[in-house]
Enzyme design. Structure first.
Site, PDB file in Angstrom:
ATOM      1  CG  ASP A 231      -4.852   3.369   0.403  1.00 11.05           C
ATOM      2  OD1 ASP A 231      -5.010   2.089   0.450  1.00 11.05           O
ATOM      3  OD2 ASP A 231      -3.966   3.878   0.379  1.00 11.05           O
ATOM      4  CD  GLU A 274      -1.348   0.370   2.145  1.00 10.98           C
ATOM      5  OE1 GLU A 274      -1.098   0.893   1.291  1.00 10.98           O
ATOM      6  OE2 GLU A 274      -1.042  -0.768   2.899  1.00 10.98           O
TER       7      GLU A 274
END
Length: 361
Positions: A231, A274
């Site tokens: 992430d 993301e």
């Protein structure tokens, strides 16, 4: 005459349709492998020879549409394929009948092939180039026919020219249409499996890869495997500060670095806005740790350059899960990786969390 020319037209269209089925969009690749160029050149030449068997016989000469395969080969195949096709057509003509007309035909085929290639290399509209090439071919063929057999029938030559133009334009349409269809098909296949922004697998395809591995239907024998969830840290603030367009640039760069710093046998997917994932088949605990750490360093140590000229430093948090081949529930791998990712973020970000490594050491 009409019957023979119509058969020529039918053979040309059928051949090029089948040609496209075999070579698909590679039909347009001039810079192809030597073997493929040889095959395409020979096949085009054999098409010209086949057309001669359905030609109009007039004394020592025969009239047909054999020059059209040469024109199309010069247009789509390049110089090597054109030369090969011309040689095959010339040999075929001599084998059918060796006489003064066949020897004159050798020079006409060479002239048509050369002229068509030179025209094909010009920066002009494709249709205009095709029409110019077929016009030159028709002029040469008609002139030789008149010179050899003294046939000046306007009806014969008009019909021949009409069929020539119809044949070349119709085949041009078939080739262009089929090529665009294959290109679109490949584009749709890519979009169905890959994330359009980053170039890695999309979530649906990545989940499919995992499911195949979990059900032991994976294409490679997999005795142990690892899963990394990754992430981007504080990605929302990047979007807020620099805009979503620059945020997309960051995502693209992350995708490139993930591809560059993993093994060719690994699978990378974008599974969220993301959030990325890396599936590592046949990967040990220690190798998983090394890959995860390398990814973290390669992303953190090198700045990302934005389109506005600025550069920013990006960090990522990573969570790893490992399956040894003996665990009773392999489908817990994504859950464990997600939990480890949460630990990495809670522990300060820009780090790798991998409890399985501690147990494995």
């Amino acid at each position: 005459m009409l019957r023979d020319l119509f058969i020529n037209l039918t053979i040309l269209v059928t051949f090029h349709y089948l040609f496209m089925l075999v070579f698909k969009e590679n039909f347009l690749k001039k810079e192809d492998t030597l073997l493929r160029q040889l095959c395409k050149g020979i096949l085009s030449g054999l098409l010209g020879v086949l057309l001669m068997f359905f030609s109009i016989k007039a004394g020592p000469a025969i009239i047909d549409l054999r020059h059209i395969p040469l024109i199309l080969t010069a247009f789509y195949g390049g110089i090597a394929q054109t030369i090969i096709a011309a040689v095959v057509v010339i040999i075929g003509r001599l084998l059918i009948e060796a006489n003064i007309a066949s020897f004159i035909n050798i020079f006409s085929m060479m002239i048509i092939a050369t002229a068509s290639f030179l025209i094909a290399e010009r920066h002009m509209n494709h249709v205009v180039k095709m029409l110019l090439s077929i016009t030159i071919g028709n002029v040469i063929a008609t002139s030789l026919f008149i010179m050899i057999v003294h046939e000046t029938s306007f009806e014969l030559h008009f019909t021949y020219w009409m069929f020539s133009y119809i044949a070349v334009l119709f085949n041009f349409y078939v080739i262009e249409h089929q090529t665009k269809a294959y290109q679109l098909l490949n584009l749709y296949k890519f979009q169905a499996h890959y994330d359009f922004l980053t170039g890695v697998l999309n979530k649906r395809k990545f989940d499919e890869v995992l499911n195949d591995a979990f059900s032991m239907k994976f294409k490679h024998p997999t005795h142990q495997m690892s899963l990394i969830y990754l992430d981007i840290d504080y990605f929302k603030s990047i979007n807020d500060q620099y805009g979503h367009h620059e945020g997309d640039m960051v995502l693209k760069e992350i995708g490139k670095r993930l591809i560059k710093n993993t093994r060719s046998s690994d699978y990378i997917g974008r599974i969220g806005g993301e959030e990325f994932a890396v599936f590592l088949p046949n990967c040990t605990v220690e190798k998983t740790w090394q890959i995860a750490e390398r990814l973290r360093r390669k992303i953190a140590d090198q700045p990302v350059y934005l389109q506005n000229g600025m550069s920013i430093h990006i960090t990522v948090s990573l969570g790893c899960a490992y399956y040894s081949g003996t665990s009773p529930d392999i489908k817990q791998l994504p859950i464990i990786a997600d939990q480890e990712l949460y630990k990495a973020k809670q522990s300060g970000r820009n780090q790798v969390s991998f409890s399985g490594r501690k147990r494995g050491q």
